[in-house]
Design a protein around this motif. Sequence first.
Motif, mmCIF file in Angstrom:
data_model
loop_
_atom_site.group_PDB
_atom_site.id
_atom_site.type_symbol
_atom_site.label_atom_id
_atom_site.label_comp_id
_atom_site.label_asym_id
_atom_site.label_seq_id
_atom_site.Cartn_x
_atom_site.Cartn_y
_atom_site.Cartn_z
ATOM 1 N N ILE A 1 -9.578 4.372 -6.774
ATOM 2 C CA ILE A 1 -8.481 4.375 -5.812
ATOM 3 C C ILE A 1 -7.259 5.101 -6.347
ATOM 4 C CG2 ILE A 1 -7.588 2.106 -6.519
ATOM 5 C CD1 ILE A 1 -7.547 3.825 -3.034
ATOM 6 N N TYR A 2 -6.974 4.986 -7.632
ATOM 7 C CA TYR A 2 -5.774 5.652 -8.126
ATOM 8 C C TYR A 2 -5.954 7.167 -8.240
ATOM 9 C CZ TYR A 2 -2.918 1.557 -8.510
ATOM 10 O OH TYR A 2 -2.157 0.455 -8.187
ATOM 11 N N LEU B 1 -5.235 5.130 3.874
ATOM 12 C CA LEU B 1 -6.566 5.221 3.283
ATOM 13 C C LEU B 1 -7.659 5.057 4.321
ATOM 14 C CD1 LEU B 1 -5.809 2.849 0.276
ATOM 15 C CD2 LEU B 1 -6.067 5.336 0.130
ATOM 16 N N ARG C 1 -8.844 -3.379 -6.312
ATOM 17 C CA ARG C 1 -8.644 -2.521 -7.490
ATOM 18 C C ARG C 1 -8.414 -3.307 -8.769
ATOM 19 N NH1 ARG C 1 -4.123 -3.094 -4.634
ATOM 20 N NH2 ARG C 1 -2.067 -3.131 -5.602
ATOM 21 N N TYR D 1 -11.839 3.701 0.948
ATOM 22 C CA TYR D 1 -10.804 3.578 -0.068
ATOM 23 C C TYR D 1 -9.939 2.345 0.146
ATOM 24 C CZ TYR D 1 -11.973 8.083 -2.060
ATOM 25 O OH TYR D 1 -12.623 9.116 -2.697
ATOM 26 N N GLN D 2 -9.870 1.853 1.376
ATOM 27 C CA GLN D 2 -9.137 0.621 1.636
ATOM 28 C C GLN D 2 -9.760 -0.547 0.870
ATOM 29 O OE1 GLN D 2 -6.300 0.553 3.566
ATOM 30 N NE2 GLN D 2 -6.017 -1.525 2.785
ATOM 31 N N TRP E 1 -8.786 -0.211 -2.701
ATOM 32 C CA TRP E 1 -7.391 -0.596 -2.910
ATOM 33 C C TRP E 1 -7.246 -2.109 -2.989
ATOM 34 C CZ3 TRP E 1 -2.870 1.319 -4.352
ATOM 35 C CH2 TRP E 1 -1.717 0.575 -4.086
ATOM 36 N N VAL F 1 -5.141 8.043 -4.766
ATOM 37 C CA VAL F 1 -3.697 7.958 -4.556
ATOM 38 C C VAL F 1 -3.004 9.204 -5.113
ATOM 39 C CG1 VAL F 1 -1.594 6.747 -5.271
ATOM 40 C CG2 VAL F 1 -3.557 5.447 -4.440
ATOM 41 N N GLN G 1 0.840 -1.203 0.000
ATOM 42 C CA GLN G 1 0.000 0.000 0.000
ATOM 43 C C GLN G 1 0.867 1.241 0.000
ATOM 44 O OE1 GLN G 1 -3.525 -0.300 2.426
ATOM 45 N NE2 GLN G 1 -3.418 1.856 2.994
#
Length: 228
Positions: free
Chosen positions: A78-79, A57, A68, A61-62, A65, A82, A53
Motif C-alpha cells: 500500500i505504501y 484507492l 497495513r 488497495y483499500q 490500507w 501511496v 486515508q
Amino acid sequence: MTIRAVMFDFSGTVFRLEQDESWLTHLKDANGDPLDVEAQTELMRRMTAPSGQVVQLTEEYQYAWENRDLDPALHRKIYLEVLRKSGLPQAEQAKALYDRMVDPGEWVPYPDTEAVLKGAAGRGVKVGVLSNIAFDIRPAFSARGFDAYVDEFVLSFEEGVIKPDPAIFRILLDRLGVAPEETLMIGDSEEADGGAKALGCAFALVDPLPTTERPDGLLTALRTHGVL
C-alpha cells in the motif's frame, strides 16, 4: 488514582521519521522534474500520518490500507501505491524511500524521549510501547539503550489487532500487570491512541511536530499526570 504505568505510541510520539534532504533531492515526478519542497513535505506527511486515508484507492488497495499494520507485505504494497499516487511514479525510487521508512535506524527520538522513559522507569512506573506498525521498532530503542527502560513492546503486526481496538490495549495492560485506571496512554492520535479511554485509561495527546519543534511534549504530559 496514582499512575502506575505509562503506555507510549511510537511514531509521532516518542520517535519521528524526519524529512532528510538526502533521501528526497534525487526524486523525480512523472515529467522527470525534481520534486519541490512542498511535494517532498507532503510525501513524508502521507508516509507517517497516524490515521486517515491519504489517497483514493481501488478496492484491492483499500483492503491493503485497512490491514497495513497487520501484515508487512500489505504495508509495503500500500505504501508503494501511496507513493505512486503522490507523484513518485518511478518504482525504484519509491522502493528506496519505503525502505528508509521501515528502517528503525532512520527514526529520530524526540528530545525528551530518553528523559521520560528513564524517569518513569526510575520511579517504578511500568513502561510499555504500543504501536500500529508493520515492522520491528525495538532496534530504534536498543541502539540508544532506551530498551532498558521499556518493560513491554506490543506491535500490531505481531498481535493481529490494531488501535483503537480495546483488545490491543488490554494485551499491554495484562503484560504490564496494571489496571486501566492506573495507566496513562500517550499518543499523537485521538482516534487511535485515544481508544485506551474506552478501558478507563487516562490519555494525553501530543502533537507529532518535527523533533526540533517539540522539545518537552512528553515531559509535560507526564508532569501533568503526576508521573514525574
